[in-house]
Scaffold this motif. Structure first.
Motif, short mmCIF file in Angstrom:
data_model
loop_
_atom_site.label_atom_id
_atom_site.label_comp_id
_atom_site.label_asym_id
_atom_site.label_seq_id
_atom_site.Cartn_x
_atom_site.Cartn_y
_atom_site.Cartn_z
N THR A 254 0.72 -1.14 0.12
CA THR A 254 0.08 -0.09 -0.06
C THR A 254 1.11 1.08 -0.10
O THR A 254 0.59 2.09 -0.85
N ALA A 255 1.93 1.22 0.87
CA ALA A 255 2.76 2.57 0.97
C ALA A 255 3.62 2.53 -0.45
O ALA A 255 3.45 3.91 -0.90
N ALA A 256 4.04 1.68 -0.82
CA ALA A 256 4.64 1.71 -2.24
C ALA A 256 3.80 2.00 -3.36
O ALA A 256 4.08 3.15 -4.11
N SER A 257 2.62 1.55 -3.35
CA SER A 257 1.73 1.94 -4.42
C SER A 257 1.39 3.33 -4.51
O SER A 257 1.16 4.00 -5.46
N LEU A 259 3.05 5.70 -3.17
CA LEU A 259 4.24 6.62 -3.78
C LEU A 259 4.55 6.58 -5.10
O LEU A 259 4.82 7.44 -5.94
N PHE A 260 4.49 5.32 -5.62
CA PHE A 260 4.49 5.11 -6.99
C PHE A 260 3.46 6.10 -7.72
O PHE A 260 3.69 6.62 -8.86
N ASN A 261 2.29 6.07 -7.36
CA ASN A 261 1.16 6.64 -7.97
C ASN A 261 1.39 8.11 -8.09
O ASN A 261 1.35 8.86 -9.04
N ARG A 262 2.09 8.56 -7.04
CA ARG A 262 2.18 10.22 -6.83
C ARG A 262 3.28 10.71 -7.62
O ARG A 262 3.25 11.53 -8.34
N ASP A 263 4.45 10.02 -7.16
CA ASP A 263 5.85 10.46 -7.81
C ASP A 263 6.50 9.66 -9.04
O ASP A 263 7.18 10.18 -9.49
N GLY A 264 5.84 8.67 -9.37
CA GLY A 264 6.43 7.62 -10.21
C GLY A 264 7.26 6.64 -9.83
O GLY A 264 7.72 6.85 -8.68
N ILE A 265 7.47 5.50 -10.74
CA ILE A 265 8.25 4.27 -9.99
C ILE A 265 9.49 4.47 -9.90
O ILE A 265 10.24 4.46 -8.96
N GLU A 266 10.41 5.40 -11.13
CA GLU A 266 11.77 5.50 -10.92
C GLU A 266 11.89 6.57 -10.12
O GLU A 266 13.29 6.47 -9.33
N GLU A 272 12.59 5.64 0.53
CA GLU A 272 11.60 6.38 0.90
C GLU A 272 10.32 5.43 1.33
O GLU A 272 9.54 6.07 2.18
N ILE A 273 10.16 4.62 0.64
CA ILE A 273 8.85 3.65 0.97
C ILE A 273 9.17 2.98 2.33
O ILE A 273 8.11 3.12 3.14
N LEU A 339 -6.94 3.16 0.00
CA LEU A 339 -6.78 1.88 -0.75
C LEU A 339 -5.47 1.97 -1.77
O LEU A 339 -4.47 1.18 -1.76
N THR A 340 -5.48 3.19 -2.56
CA THR A 340 -4.30 3.60 -3.59
C THR A 340 -3.65 2.40 -4.05
O THR A 340 -2.59 2.11 -4.15
#
Length: 432
Positions: A254-257, A259-266, A272-273, A339-340
């Motif tokens: 959930t935390a990774a998703s 941050l990935f959604n907000r900032d991008g995967i790379e 950070e996660i 949920l993100t």
């Protein structure tokens, strides 16, 4: 995961695109080569993501030596910056040209028409702005904010002149931008979705959907009947080893998703996660092999939720159109709430092919399900005649872009945002 030199911070004011860009004249030979480089890079970044795209690969695509690429950029980070800057410049040109149209609705539709013109060279989706150096990121954000403000202005003009119905103008503008971004990303997720024929069909369906909506009842406003919070994980037994392990994995994903959604995967590091959870990378590596495994697991969790939303929509909706829109409503709530699930991002092609293929198959099954619900709506009279296959695909743009612009403390709340975005699809923007 970056394999190029540190991004340069020397950005002078000259690279900030002007507020009212002039139409481009015929570019020089040098300019043509630079355009070709940025087009090839934008297509690669959208499909593979930044990490999986090297300067050597871009040079090979263009039949150039890597040294030739260094004539235009110092490293990959600068290439990303130039691609993002070019995307902002082209959007500004489209907005300036569309601003010559008449009513606010006509300006808005002229912009969409230009942005989705079939056969147009690819532009990069602005999904990894935080990957850039702070100075470059600020240039891109400033240019993008100016473009968003111009589009909001078109919608506000339409509300004022009576061509667009009263609505949340920011949400409407960002839903349009999300639709444009999804138009560039969707080909990697859907079969038979490349080439001008698909692009022309996507454009026609997007214009029709955003203008007139789906319903045959122009008076009623759509409000979703299901709260997405019911899909949050249930209580677990901290003394049960498997329960405790499952909950820790859920928290990581959930935390990774988010941050990935907000900032991008790379642009999102494992540090950070884990820091967002008050944990160490050792905890992450106890459950996951590496970042690629983490991304794939986030997608798998995301599709688990998407499929549960779709099943709930099919179970609780009345007519076909209501069932389709409940799914959209739940997806918006999920992105604006706790949920993100991980939404489709640039870089799908960088995943290992067995897992990538499984994800694509799930995405296609979901699109077919919503196509079936919309066709049912046309048959039962709740939905006007539309291109159901394209509309089922386009709908993802409304919620997938939400994490890129929505502030974490936005006062509108998940349900209000879900009502607003679903109502854009339900009734369209055109005043009746």
């Amino acid at each position: 995961m970056r394999d190029d030199a540190k991004p340069s911070a020397d950005v002078g004011g000259a690279i900030d695109p002007p507020p009212s860009p002039k139409r481009r004249g015929r570019p020089s030979r040098h300019g043509l080569k630079r355009e070709a480089l940025l087009e090839a890079a934008a297509g690669a970044f959208n499909a593979q993501g930044i990490a999986a795209t090297s300067l050597a690969e871009i040079a090979e695509r263009l039949g150039l030596s890597r040294a030739s690429v260094y004539y235009y950029v110092n490293d990959r980070a600068e290439l990303v910056f130039q691609c993002y800057q070019r995307a902002c410049e082209l959007m500004a040109e489209d907005l300036a040209a569309a601003g010559e149209a008449g009513t606010g609705l006509e300006k808005t539709l002229a912009f969409i028409n230009r942005a989705l013109t079939p056969g147009r060279a690819p532009t990069a989706v602005l999904s990894e702005v935080n990957y850039l150096s702070p100075a470059h990121a600020e240039v891109v954000r400033t240019a993008n904010d100016r473009n968003v403000a111009a589009l909001i202005g078109f919608v506000e003009t339409g509300v004022a002149d009576g061509s667009i119905r009263p609505c949340d103008t920011e949400v409407a503008a960002q839903t349009i931008i999300g639709t444009l971004a999804w138009g560039r990303l969707s080909p990697q997720w859907m079969e038979d979705s490349r080439g001008r024929k698909f692009q022309a069909r996507f454009l026609a369906a997007a214009i029709d959907l955003l203008t007139s909506g789906l319903t045959t009842d122009a008076v009623r406003r759509f409000e979703g009947p299901i709260d997405a919070d019911q899909f949050l994980p249930k209580r677990f037994n901290p003394f049960d080893r498997q329960d405790a392990s499952d909950m820790r994995i859920e928290q990581l994903l959930t935390a990774a998703s988010r941050l990935f959604n907000r900032d991008g995967i790379e642009a999102t590091s494992l540090d950070e996660i884990t820091a967002s959870l008050g944990a160490t990378k050792g905890v992450l590596y106890h459950y996951l092999r590496d970042k690629t495994d983490l991304v794939a697991r986030c997608y798998e969790r995301g599709f688990d939720l998407f499929e549960r939303f779709a099943a709930a929509a099919d179970d609780h909706g009345g007519d076909g159109l209501e069932r389709a829109l409940i799914g959209t409503h739940l997806n918006v709530q999920a992105q604006a709430g706790a949920l993100t699930p991980l939404v489709p991002q640039p870089g799908l092609d960088a995943l290992p092919h067995p897992r990538r293929d499984a994800l694509v198959a799930r995405a296609r099954r979901l699109a077919l399900l919503f196509d079936r619900l919309l066709r049912r709506g046309v048959a039962d009279g709740s939905c006007r005649p539309i291109d159901t296959r394209m509309v089922a695909l386009i709908g993802a743009g409304g919620f997938a872009w939400l994490p890129k612009w929505l502030p974490p403390d936005d006062p509108r709340g998940p349900r209000r945002l879900a009502d607003e975005i679903s109502d854009i699809y339900f009734r369209g923007l055109k005043a009746r």
